[in-house]
Write an enzyme that holds these catalytic residues in place. Structure first.
Site, PDB file in Angstrom:
ATOM      1  N   SER A   1      35.165   3.203  70.412  1.00 53.59           N
ATOM      2  CA  SER A   1      33.516   2.758  69.730  1.00 53.59           C
ATOM      3  C   SER A   1      33.735   1.469  68.717  1.00 53.59           C
ATOM      4  CB  SER A   1      33.091   4.122  69.010  1.00 53.59           C
ATOM      5  OG  SER A   1      33.814   4.485  68.163  1.00 53.59           O
TER       6      SER A   1
ATOM      7  N   GLU B   1      38.949  -3.098  71.819  1.00 51.85           N
ATOM      8  CA  GLU B   1      38.245  -3.077  73.100  1.00 51.85           C
ATOM      9  C   GLU B   1      37.068  -2.069  72.951  1.00 51.85           C
ATOM     10  OE1 GLU B   1      38.401  -4.884  76.094  1.00 51.85           O
ATOM     11  OE2 GLU B   1      40.344  -5.842  75.488  1.00 51.85           O
TER      12      GLU B   1
ATOM     13  N   CYS C   1      32.095   1.728  79.506  1.00 49.33           N
ATOM     14  CA  CYS C   1      31.841   0.618  78.776  1.00 49.33           C
ATOM     15  C   CYS C   1      30.787  -0.445  78.999  1.00 49.33           C
ATOM     16  CB  CYS C   1      33.249   0.214  77.998  1.00 49.33           C
ATOM     17  SG  CYS C   1      34.196  -0.589  79.218  1.00 49.33           S
TER      18      CYS C   1
HETATM   19  P1  NAD Z   1      36.235   6.702  70.145  1.00 47.65           P
HETATM   20  O1  NAD Z   1      35.923   5.507  69.110  1.00 47.65           O
HETATM   21  O2  NAD Z   1      35.760   7.985  69.373  1.00 47.65           O
HETATM   22  O3  NAD Z   1      37.950   7.275  70.111  1.00 47.65           O
HETATM   23  C1  NAD Z   1      38.961   6.200  70.645  1.00 47.65           C
HETATM   24  C2  NAD Z   1      40.044   6.582  70.184  1.00 47.65           C
HETATM   25  O4  NAD Z   1      40.244   6.699  68.653  1.00 47.65           O
HETATM   26  C3  NAD Z   1      40.580   8.128  70.516  1.00 47.65           C
HETATM   27  O5  NAD Z   1      41.918   7.923  70.978  1.00 47.65           O
HETATM   28  C4  NAD Z   1      40.470   8.949  69.036  1.00 47.65           C
HETATM   29  O6  NAD Z   1      41.427   9.793  68.888  1.00 47.65           O
HETATM   30  C5  NAD Z   1      40.515   7.824  68.036  1.00 47.65           C
HETATM   31  N1  NAD Z   1      39.758   7.939  67.132  1.00 47.65           N
HETATM   32  C6  NAD Z   1      38.668   8.541  66.704  1.00 47.65           C
HETATM   33  N2  NAD Z   1      38.044   8.683  65.623  1.00 47.65           N
HETATM   34  C7  NAD Z   1      39.042   8.131  64.679  1.00 47.65           C
HETATM   35  C8  NAD Z   1      39.131   7.984  63.214  1.00 47.65           C
HETATM   36  N3  NAD Z   1      38.228   8.017  62.471  1.00 47.65           N
HETATM   37  N4  NAD Z   1      40.394   7.145  62.770  1.00 47.65           N
HETATM   38  C9  NAD Z   1      41.321   6.813  63.807  1.00 47.65           C
HETATM   39  N5  NAD Z   1      41.092   7.079  65.089  1.00 47.65           N
HETATM   40  C10 NAD Z   1      40.132   7.443  65.549  1.00 47.65           C
HETATM   41  O7  NAD Z   1      35.773   6.352  71.303  1.00 47.65           O
HETATM   42  P2  NAD Z   1      35.406   7.027  72.564  1.00 47.65           P
HETATM   43  O8  NAD Z   1      34.530   8.211  72.477  1.00 47.65           O
HETATM   44  O9  NAD Z   1      36.798   7.754  73.127  1.00 47.65           O
HETATM   45  O10 NAD Z   1      35.058   6.003  73.726  1.00 47.65           O
HETATM   46  C11 NAD Z   1      33.783   5.671  73.871  1.00 47.65           C
HETATM   47  C12 NAD Z   1      33.504   4.293  73.289  1.00 47.65           C
HETATM   48  O11 NAD Z   1      34.705   3.567  73.668  1.00 47.65           O
HETATM   49  C13 NAD Z   1      32.265   3.504  73.810  1.00 47.65           C
HETATM   50  O12 NAD Z   1      31.681   2.958  72.609  1.00 47.65           O
HETATM   51  C14 NAD Z   1      32.852   2.580  74.961  1.00 47.65           C
HETATM   52  O13 NAD Z   1      31.729   1.654  75.198  1.00 47.65           O
HETATM   53  C15 NAD Z   1      34.103   2.265  74.302  1.00 47.65           C
HETATM   54  N6  NAD Z   1      34.823   1.679  75.569  1.00 47.65           N
HETATM   55  C16 NAD Z   1      35.042   0.340  75.415  1.00 47.65           C
HETATM   56  C17 NAD Z   1      35.829   0.095  76.578  1.00 47.65           C
HETATM   57  C18 NAD Z   1      36.433  -1.352  76.608  1.00 47.65           C
HETATM   58  O14 NAD Z   1      37.196  -1.625  77.668  1.00 47.65           O
HETATM   59  N7  NAD Z   1      35.826  -2.298  75.848  1.00 47.65           N
HETATM   60  C19 NAD Z   1      36.376   0.819  77.603  1.00 47.65           C
HETATM   61  C20 NAD Z   1      36.107   2.355  77.246  1.00 47.65           C
HETATM   62  C21 NAD Z   1      35.232   2.881  76.344  1.00 47.65           C
END
Ligand code: NAD
Length: 469
Positions: free
Chosen positions: A202, A223, A257
């Protein structure tokens, strides 16, 4: 020992383990083995075997995490084999130093650009395509000659476990290692020094990653996500448009995404489009999508609750059914949403598609430009002038005209965001570039040593001025 003390002890243990692995990886990288092109090709072939030999386990893990249909598992996750093949095919070419031109006054020099690996890279993945979003950057890291540390998403635990088992089986951990765990593990990893961080997730966590990376001056690829708009003009093939939109939106139950987040539809075609969209939903998923073998579930209760609340926006025109026990939300179209509604304030990331109408194309353009830059922008129109106009007046990570999401699948197209939707890109050569440093190398020889630059400078300025002119 109290629970608090036990947790504290575990954190210290995890930390020591992580530091020990990074230390081992640094020593291994220093041996120079990963730079050898034959080594890289061998490891890419091993990565391909990792995927090919375990297709059924991958499908089962994705089924358990997301109820992902086998077809989607192949089309959106196991398809990564094609990207590995692409890297294997082009690697020697990518690794070759590139000769560059030199000005006349550098006649006796040669100038080259040498790609070299960055070192130890950290890859943090998201849960929505939990296999592919780890393997795709990993193959880039391997191709570019790096060691890698992987942290898959804890929200897709079956795929995370499987990745852990497979990475440990196929690679030594001094080369590629993987750590599983909750957010605390990500935080511990981010506190260490890496040579690059590749993060998928995110926008809000992306900011945390970048802040942590800044402390050690570590470059990042982010990403991220956002609200990707989809404009539908009147000059279209209605049936094709509806099929492509429904496929791209409800694939993975909208947890993509680059799924179209909302539609901006020309008022003149809105009624017909809605009818076609509704017909297509039934055609794809039957009268009761809950029974469809081709439809995913929502990843967890938290996201189910979040999405259920969004169903209170506007007027539901099809769908809106939920089942908390199955984490099921039916494919849903919503009309009459206002820009102030919560559904238009956050990335939906689920099977709900709001429809907004326009009469003048400048209105959706102004709306898009008033929002953070999206990861993807979609336009359905045969009108070439309109296509050009949209390309010129909007900015987004990527654009796909008359289709949805397939820009992701073309290896020659770099994939990534801009502004809030991300920094940097990957896929194909872009993956190699992301994990490489391009080192400029200038070489002189001894057959000529013109005196013009050396002191005393007396009488030499006019020649210098001539060169500068
Ligand atoms: P997220 O940001 O909640 O988590 C992603 C990763 O970050 C996980 O491995 C998690 O363990 C880690 N994380 C979470 N909180 C953290 C913190 N406070 N400190 C450090 N690490 C932390 O995202 P999500 O819910 O797994 O995925 C959904 C989001 O990802 C959506 O916004 C989507 O659009 C985006 N996304 C983007 C792409 C792309 O290719 N651009 C692909 C897939 C998903």
């Amino acid at each position: 020992m109290s629970l608090h003390e036990q947790i504290h002890k575990k954190i210290i243990m995890d930390n020591l383990k992580i530091q020990e692995i990074i230390h081992k990886q640094r020593q291994f990288f220093q041996t120079g083995q990963t730079k050898d092109i034959a080594f890289r090709l061998d490891k890419l072939r091993i990565l391909k075997q990792l995927v090919k030999n375990h297709e059924q386990e991958i499908i089962q893990a994705l089924k358990a995490d997301l109820n992902k249909p086998e077809f989607e598992a192949y089309a959106t996750e196991i398809f990564i084999i094609k990207e590995i093949n692409y890297a294997i095919k082009h690697l020697k070419n990518w690794c070759r130093p590139q000769k560059t031109g030199i000005p006349l006054e550098f006649i006796q020099y040669s100038a080259q650009i040498h790609p070299e690996p960055l070192g130890i890279v950290l890859i943090i993945g998201a849960w929505n395509y939990p296999f592919q979003l780890i393997i795709a950057p990993l193959l880039g890291a391997i191709a570019a000659g790096n060691c890698a540390m992987i942290k898959p998403s804890e929200l897709a635990p079956h795929t995370s476990n499987l990745l852990c088992k497979l990475i440990n089986k196929y690679f030594s951990n001094e080369y590629i290692s993987i750590v599983e765990g909750e957010i605390e593990i990500s935080q511990q990893l981010l506190a260490e020094k890496f040579d690059h961080i590749f993060f998928t997730g995110s926008t809000s966590v992306g900011k945390i990653v970048m802040m942590e990376a800044a402390k050690t001056l570590t470059p990042v690829t982010l990403e991220l996500g956002g609200k990707s708009p989809c404009i539908v003009d009147t000059d279209i093939n209605l049936e094709n448009t509806a099929r492509r939109i429904i496929w791209g939106k409800f694939l993975n139950a909208g947890q993509t995404c680059i799924a179209p987040d909302y539609l901006l539809v020309n008022q003149a075609i809105k009624k017909d489009l809605i009818l076609a969209l509704k017909t297509t939903i039934t055609e794809f998923y039957g009268d009761n999508p809950a029974k469809s073998p081709d439809y995913c579930k929502i990843i967890n209760e938290k996201h189910f609750e979040r999405l259920s609340k969004l169903l209170n926006n506007g007027k539901i025109i099809i769908g809106g059914d939920t089942n908390p026990e199955e984490l099921y939300i039916s494919p849903t179209l919503i009309d009459h949403v206002s820009l102030a509604d919560s559904i238009m304030q956050e990335e939906i990331f689920g099977p709900i598609l709001p429809i907004i109408e326009y009469t003048d194309i400048e209105t959706p353009i102004a709306l898009i430009n008033s929002q953070p830059k999206p990861l993807a922008l979609y336009l359905f129109s045969r009108n070439q002038n309109l296509q050009k106009h949209i390309l010129q007046t909007t900015s987004s990570g990527g654009v796909c005209i008359n289709d949805i999401a397939l820009q992701f699948a073309v290896s020659s197209l770099p994939f990534g965001g801009v502004g809030n939707s991300g920094i940097g890109s990957y896929h194909g050569k872009a993956s190699f570039d992301t994990f490489s440093h391009y080192k400029s190398v200038l070489k002189n020889s001894f057959w000529l040593d013109i005196n013009w630059r050396y002191a005393p400078y007396k009488g030499k300025l006019s020649l210098l001025k001539l060169i500068i002119k």
